[in-house]
Design a protein around this motif. Sequence first.
Motif, mmCIF file in Angstrom:
data_model
loop_
_atom_site.group_PDB
_atom_site.id
_atom_site.type_symbol
_atom_site.label_atom_id
_atom_site.label_comp_id
_atom_site.label_asym_id
_atom_site.label_seq_id
_atom_site.Cartn_x
_atom_site.Cartn_y
_atom_site.Cartn_z
ATOM 1 N N TYR A 101 4.744 58.078 42.437
ATOM 2 C CA TYR A 101 3.251 58.362 42.451
ATOM 3 C C TYR A 101 2.561 56.864 42.890
ATOM 4 O O TYR A 101 1.382 56.849 42.289
ATOM 5 N N GLY A 102 3.190 56.039 43.153
ATOM 6 C CA GLY A 102 2.558 54.567 43.642
ATOM 7 C C GLY A 102 2.091 53.956 42.446
ATOM 8 O O GLY A 102 1.274 53.059 42.602
ATOM 9 N N ALA A 103 2.811 54.278 41.458
ATOM 10 C CA ALA A 103 2.307 53.604 40.153
ATOM 11 C C ALA A 103 2.668 52.327 39.944
ATOM 12 O O ALA A 103 3.271 51.658 38.668
ATOM 13 N N ARG B 93 5.518 62.064 46.904
ATOM 14 C CA ARG B 93 4.866 60.983 46.554
ATOM 15 C C ARG B 93 5.576 60.680 45.111
ATOM 16 O O ARG B 93 5.399 59.438 44.753
ATOM 17 N N GLY B 94 6.115 61.688 44.780
ATOM 18 C CA GLY B 94 6.789 61.452 43.288
ATOM 19 C C GLY B 94 8.120 60.847 43.488
ATOM 20 O O GLY B 94 8.737 60.689 42.431
ATOM 21 N N TYR B 95 8.554 60.239 44.754
ATOM 22 C CA TYR B 95 9.629 59.629 44.714
ATOM 23 C C TYR B 95 9.769 57.998 44.588
ATOM 24 O O TYR B 95 8.511 57.622 45.166
ATOM 25 N N TYR B 96 10.402 57.475 43.966
ATOM 26 C CA TYR B 96 10.556 56.172 43.998
ATOM 27 C C TYR B 96 11.094 55.929 45.287
ATOM 28 O O TYR B 96 12.099 56.316 46.108
ATOM 29 N N MET B 97 10.609 54.731 45.762
ATOM 30 C CA MET B 97 11.193 54.278 47.258
ATOM 31 C C MET B 97 11.297 52.601 47.129
ATOM 32 O O MET B 97 10.389 51.906 46.597
#
Length: 124
Positions: free
Chosen positions: A54-56, A30-34
């Motif tokens: 992290y979906g932020a 989840r810590g990856y930018y996508m």
Amino acid sequence: QVQLVESGGGSVQAGGSLRLSCAATGYINRGYYMGWFRQAPGKEREGVAAIARYGAGTIYAGSVRGRFTISKDNAKNTLYLQMNSLKPEDTAMYYCAADPTARLSLNPDEINYWGQGTQVTVSS
């Protein structure tokens, strides 16, 4: 290493819809930018939409805002791009992208991992 495999591209008429998928495998969490980028013949690669680490948050290019929606299923490690009201100018190769440290932006220079791409063709 991270592997990204796109699917869902195709040919549609203007006004139609497509949903792109990107299956991510390897050391990704989840810590990856996508994000999604695209490149039309003779043009530079440009950012379409992205989800922050992290979906932020999310970000969209102005040309697709209101028509495209990016989402992610963390349980499946799969990124999606729902594309509605497609226009001929959306025709391009669409690439999935991931990076462990990139900021929430649409700058391709910050991306370390790329998929092979899936072609989207929109006819008028």
